[in-house]
Design a protein around this motif. Sequence first.
Motif, short mmCIF file in Angstrom:
data_model
loop_
_atom_site.label_atom_id
_atom_site.label_comp_id
_atom_site.label_asym_id
_atom_site.label_seq_id
_atom_site.Cartn_x
_atom_site.Cartn_y
_atom_site.Cartn_z
N SER A 1 0.85 -1.18 0.00
CA SER A 1 0.00 0.00 0.00
C SER A 1 0.88 1.23 0.00
CB SER A 1 -0.91 0.01 1.23
OG SER A 1 -1.41 1.31 1.46
N ALA B 1 -0.10 4.36 0.21
CA ALA B 1 -0.57 5.36 1.17
C ALA B 1 -0.08 5.03 2.57
CB ALA B 1 -2.09 5.43 1.16
N ALA C 1 2.53 7.22 5.08
CA ALA C 1 2.18 7.54 6.47
C ALA C 1 3.21 6.97 7.43
CB ALA C 1 0.79 6.98 6.80
N ASP D 1 6.51 8.88 7.38
CA ASP D 1 6.25 10.13 8.08
C ASP D 1 6.38 9.97 9.59
OD1 ASP D 1 5.53 12.67 7.27
OD2 ASP D 1 3.47 12.42 7.97
N ASP D 2 5.68 8.97 10.10
CA ASP D 2 5.65 8.72 11.53
C ASP D 2 7.02 8.23 12.01
OD1 ASP D 2 4.45 8.77 13.94
OD2 ASP D 2 3.12 7.07 13.61
N TYR E 1 4.23 -4.91 4.51
CA TYR E 1 2.77 -4.82 4.54
C TYR E 1 2.27 -5.53 3.29
CZ TYR E 1 -2.00 -3.31 4.14
OH TYR E 1 -3.36 -3.31 4.01
N GLU F 1 -1.06 -7.46 1.24
CA GLU F 1 -2.50 -7.76 1.16
C GLU F 1 -2.73 -9.10 0.46
OE1 GLU F 1 -4.46 -4.27 -0.36
OE2 GLU F 1 -4.18 -3.20 1.52
N HIS G 1 -9.36 -2.79 -3.77
CA HIS G 1 -8.45 -1.66 -4.01
C HIS G 1 -7.11 -2.03 -4.63
CE1 HIS G 1 -5.67 -1.62 -0.54
NE2 HIS G 1 -5.04 -0.68 -1.20
N ASN H 1 -8.73 7.80 2.61
CA ASN H 1 -7.99 8.21 1.41
C ASN H 1 -6.85 7.24 1.11
OD1 ASN H 1 -6.16 8.87 3.39
ND2 ASN H 1 -5.53 10.80 2.45
N ALA H 2 -6.84 6.09 1.82
CA ALA H 2 -5.79 5.09 1.62
C ALA H 2 -6.43 3.72 1.65
CB ALA H 2 -4.75 5.21 2.72
N GLY H 3 -6.31 3.01 0.53
CA GLY H 3 -6.91 1.67 0.46
C GLY H 3 -6.43 0.78 1.57
N GLY H 4 -5.11 0.77 1.81
CA GLY H 4 -4.55 -0.09 2.85
C GLY H 4 -5.12 0.23 4.22
N GLY H 5 -5.32 1.52 4.50
CA GLY H 5 -5.92 1.93 5.77
C GLY H 5 -7.33 1.37 5.92
N GLY H 6 -8.08 1.38 4.82
CA GLY H 6 -9.43 0.82 4.83
C GLY H 6 -9.40 -0.67 5.11
N VAL H 7 -8.45 -1.36 4.51
CA VAL H 7 -8.33 -2.81 4.70
C VAL H 7 -8.03 -3.14 6.16
CG1 VAL H 7 -6.93 -4.82 4.13
CG2 VAL H 7 -7.62 -3.24 2.33
N ILE H 8 -7.04 -2.44 6.72
CA ILE H 8 -6.65 -2.72 8.11
C ILE H 8 -7.80 -2.40 9.07
CG2 ILE H 8 -5.15 -1.91 9.95
CD1 ILE H 8 -2.94 -1.71 7.91
N SER I 1 -13.82 3.97 -4.56
CA SER I 1 -14.59 2.78 -4.22
C SER I 1 -15.80 3.22 -3.40
CB SER I 1 -13.72 1.81 -3.43
OG SER I 1 -14.51 0.75 -2.99
N PRO J 1 -15.50 -0.16 2.97
CA PRO J 1 -14.93 1.17 3.14
C PRO J 1 -14.98 2.02 1.87
CG PRO J 1 -13.20 -0.51 3.24
CD PRO J 1 -14.48 -1.22 3.17
N SER K 1 -4.54 9.59 5.57
CA SER K 1 -3.14 9.20 5.43
C SER K 1 -2.46 10.29 4.61
CB SER K 1 -3.07 7.85 4.71
OG SER K 1 -1.74 7.53 4.42
N PRO K 2 -1.43 10.94 5.15
CA PRO K 2 -0.89 12.11 4.46
C PRO K 2 -0.20 11.72 3.16
CG PRO K 2 0.50 11.52 6.32
CD PRO K 2 -0.67 10.60 6.36
N GLN K 3 -0.62 12.33 2.06
CA GLN K 3 0.00 12.08 0.78
C GLN K 3 0.51 13.43 0.28
OE1 GLN K 3 -1.64 8.91 -1.11
NE2 GLN K 3 -2.68 8.29 0.75
N LEU L 1 -3.20 8.94 10.29
CA LEU L 1 -1.96 8.17 10.21
C LEU L 1 -0.80 9.12 9.92
CD1 LEU L 1 -3.34 5.34 7.91
CD2 LEU L 1 -2.76 5.07 10.31
N GLY L 2 0.39 8.72 10.32
CA GLY L 2 1.57 9.52 9.98
C GLY L 2 2.11 10.26 11.17
#
Lengths: 684, 684
Positions: free
Chosen positions: A162, A164, A168, A171-172, A213, A215, A254, B305-312, B344, B348, B379-381, B410-411
């Motif tokens: 991912s 995105a 993130a 950044d963190d 990470y 999927e 996604h 705004n992040a597919g991976g974030g939605g999945v998790i 999508s 999510p 998620s900051p892009q 996130l971030g």
Amino acid sequence: MDFSKLFNPESIAIVGASRDPSKVGSVILKNLRITYRGKIFPINLNTDEIQGLKAYRKVSEVKEPIDLAVIAIPAEGVLSVLKGCERKKIRFAIIISAGFKESGNAGMKLEEDVKKFIKTAKIRVIGPNSLGAINTSPAYNATFIDPNSKPMEGNTAFISQSGALLSAIIDDATLEKIGFSKIISIGNAVDIDEADMLNVLLNDEKTGAITLYVEGLEDGQKFIKNAIEVSKKKPIIALKGGKSRIGAVAAESHTGALTDNNMSYDLAFSKAGVISVDNIDDLFNFMRDAPTLKIKTDEVIIVTNAGGGGVITTDAISAANLKLVKLSNNIVNELTKVLPKEASLHNPIDILGDATPERYKETLEIVSKLNKPIIVIFSPQETSLPIETAKEISEIQMQNRDLPILPVFLGGARIEKAKRFLRENGIPAYSYPNEAVDIIRGLYIYGTFTPPVYSTYDKTRTKPPKVSSKENLFGLHSKDVFDKIGIKTAYGVLFKNETELQKAIKKIGYPCVLKIASNTIAHKGEVGGVILGIKSDEDLKKAFASLKTKVSENHLKIDGYELYEDANKENRQNIEILLGAHRDPQFGALIGIGLGGEYATLLNETEFMLAPISDKDISEFRNSKIGKIISAAAKHKVFDELIDYLIKISKLMDANPQIKNIDINPIMMFEDSVIATDFKIYNS
Amino acid sequence: MDFSKLFNPESIAIVGASRDPSKVGSVILKNLRITYRGKIFPINLNTDEIQGLKAYRKVSEVKEPIDLAVIAIPAEGVLSVLKGCERKKIRFAIIISAGFKESGNAGMKLEEDVKKFIKTAKIRVIGPNSLGAINTSPAYNATFIDPNSKPMEGNTAFISQSGALLSAIIDDATLEKIGFSKIISIGNAVDIDEADMLNVLLNDEKTGAITLYVEGLEDGQKFIKNAIEVSKKKPIIALKGGKSRIGAVAAESHTGALTDNNMSYDLAFSKAGVISVDNIDDLFNFMRDAPTLKIKTDEVIIVTNAGGGGVITTDAISAANLKLVKLSNNIVNELTKVLPKEASLHNPIDILGDATPERYKETLEIVSKLNKPIIVIFSPQETSLPIETAKEISEIQMQNRDLPILPVFLGGARIEKAKRFLRENGIPAYSYPNEAVDIIRGLYIYGTFTPPVYSTYDKTRTKPPKVSSKENLFGLHSKDVFDKIGIKTAYGVLFKNETELQKAIKKIGYPCVLKIASNTIAHKGEVGGVILGIKSDEDLKKAFASLKTKVSENHLKIDGYELYEDANKENRQNIEILLGAHRDPQFGALIGIGLGGEYATLLNETEFMLAPISDKDISEFRNSKIGKIISAAAKHKVFDELIDYLIKISKLMDANPQIKNIDINPIMMFEDSVIATDFKIYNS
């Protein structure tokens, strides 16, 4: 193959470099300019200069050699650019462009074309739909992450599906001063996938741990193979997105990746020694600490200045299936000498709320001799000295470089500096006990990993036949296959009519069981196609008449009838077991053994293994609930016979890639023997 | 009783106030001076002035009335001071002094004496071994936490059994700008305990949620009773230390509290609607957000705004047994109008990496109509605008004040300001998706809590006899008791010798079962004291001779023999069930029902309930694995009969506080009836 030019290129072309600062091609160029010391060749059809660098219209116009091409142009043009790169003898490309598989049918077609080209080309490709790649030493940042978030140098590699999440996390991580060796946004993995990356990182001296990470994986078996090799040298930590069934649907929508449910990933990770984490914060802690901490034991020492902190840590240790070190009398005696009499000298060692840095030091000096992981809890009290305590901990660490010391500093503003001090000195510092425990648990799994051994599997002799049929084989239609691999099934005869039935009953005798024969009706009992307990000619006559009526009334599609001996004529005590196999699209055959019969689905006690079955799989099964039930109810040789069956099924799946599922349920398990009374092979 | 003077005193005496800044009595005085606007009376035998305040030698020397005494002198002097306070008509005291139960036998004796005195006195006491108490409005800080860590005003109360954890949590909370209404270090709870505090806080307008750190409770039933009342109005969130068996040992050694294993606490918390959290960081999030968020549904919306974030996030939702809202066509159509075509639109809802604040706003406006909790992932892009996005989220929240919006940013550095902005505007902001999900899960449990109803329990008629025996009652010795409450047991006869056996067999008939009778041998089968399948006079003769030999050879202590009918003469299909009861020292009777017989311990499928059994307990049992197995194997009335038995056992336990355990195993469950074939009552 040699990947050194991918991560250490002497020159990079960026195709789609742009003067428009809102374009991805502009950000990548900026990131490269900031980080990269080699030659940069911006490629753009319409301009001669970008960000002060001479621009070229095509890679072919560049006279000098190019090691790496970063491609950030619309998807439609990518194939043609790739062909140009191949002609220019560029060996690596990172395709940033989106608009491929993840965006529907047209993109899927473009991706197929790119894939086809790469197969015969010499160029190796990351992406498409990648955020890019980063090396920190020697440095280049070929991504379009914000140029302000500057990833630091470190010993952990991060591979992400991912983009995105990747940005993130960088950044963190930067905020928390966590560094990376390499960062790779793997994208759609049309060519280079996670397994390839593992291979590259295996010998990368800058990389001490690899975090992922994931999927979905296209080729799970390749991943396992490479991960096993890596796990011999450095830890792999994976966060799997799409674990739940609903999460998998979200992941699929996604990324377009094929995902199955979680179990196959759990089994695969476990087989390969991969540490599986559940959430981003855990992944984070491993990013920081996995390269340095070495854990070889599941026994932990707790030193605390807060009773409650000790209690909570102990709970977390227990929940993680770790243990507390039992302190010897010698150690307790030594502790007595340095601690106040109110201190608790058992593990957790409670050195009391007024603990001075000196007291921490003296306690740690004593328990560090045990050479086991030490969780040090510091809870700020009126008289505590956080920084001074951190310094003492750091001293102890200096004297025992390989000793895993995991300080947990509870509290807020008053302990921030102490935590920073520890981290700057390469010592982990956690905010909560469960973080330290999760790290120990994970690194213990890795620290005691041994690559799978297949001695029982290899010894098992069987000749799996080639099953040519494309339709399902249920009941006696599949008996032949089980006979050939050596799995005992109930004795039965196929027949079509009354005359054949009379011959059949002479072979079978009473009591017997009558069934319809069909390769399409999986659950014969549910349509009334099974009659048990037939004890006489008269019973048999009635049963046959009744079956025929059922068939014609319900228009059942059958290929005749089956007459079986009653597998439990003597009415002996038995347990019903099930054996099964399922072909997972990523990882191959999953083999299952569990409680069978009526309550199987309600109790759902089934253990799964990923083929081929290793010695460790067998010993873990032996210690599982269902393994113990089987051991309690049957003799040793029966247990071994069931293991033998599992291996034979695994080999049968291996020899016949078209078999989707095998379902042997129930197997009647007596004290001294087993026999399968229903069995099916699904080919479609 | 009126506790207002405890939290809103007009004057406070501090006994043991000190001029020595290293003394607890000095720190408390300092904290009081900084925070408290009422009158402060330092009490010290040796000085006239402390920190600029006039000091008194004894409370009796103070002419004005005193509402609250804080006692910080050595344990030995506490009782005498308390007596002085009582004479002075002080109604509340907080005993800071340690050196009581937690420090061994001498302290235990001191504590007993204090306890005895309080019983007949009018003064009510917090502590001893307490860190103190804090009210934020009107303010006083009567603790010895570091005067620099200044707890802020807020709507959450915190009651802690661990002083050290309490100070660490206040410290961290202050850094994170989390405020409190009241903070109470409950100490050894010699008088006022958690249950009393709940009662006080129930009607405290400043308190919107109550958080607890508990290691052990003296009176669990009182806690449940009070917690149920509180849960009707405000959420209680508890972190239980000492959940694991080893953790319980750690807890016991540092607080002296009696702890049992975790199950009784889980059942009690569930019965009372208490949200149980597993670690400090979860407790923290609830401290911040529990007073404001209201969750009435288990269906969640994710905007990301992040597919991976939605999945998790989806994975976390699934793991927490929550659901995703299924979006209606109408909503999807509305979303189509505002979102790019690549977005999508299923939950999510992925609004893509380039999502503008405007796009977040438009999406949230649409989904906020559904009035379900919304997790917003940011998620900051490269192109994202964190602060502006936070502002739009805040706008939406302003327009829908009761809508649970849970942003996850996130971030690192780039989103810190946005998170602070949200929190300052009363909107939660999480760092990781699982935090938001845990909050929703917990508050959903609370939001749908209903106090237990006992209609089935109350309807069940039984006359539990008083069991006078102090020794155990095994087999036929206990049959009488089960007969009286109406639990069917196998028909059997006690006998002593050959002559009585001849009479007995006339009543019982063949087939039958012969056992030794004993109140001391719990597992008769294991010592060869049970002979099954006796079918004839000859069998019986042999069996009796064999038993007699066993008894004399092994010196078994028996009270005769038991002859039972064979409860399954007809060899019918049956399942073996177990029913049992166990008296928990904190919470009273735990009632269990599960799979019985041979594999009971291996499969360990038992459901437990806390007496009295509520209608909810019954319906949850019905939906449990074992409930479903019973339903599948037996008719409706058999299921009800087993429930009836559970209730009868519960009432039997209630009527006989000396009974420790009841063990009915197995009960043979046929399709249409049940019968207990082995049964025991443990009185000792």
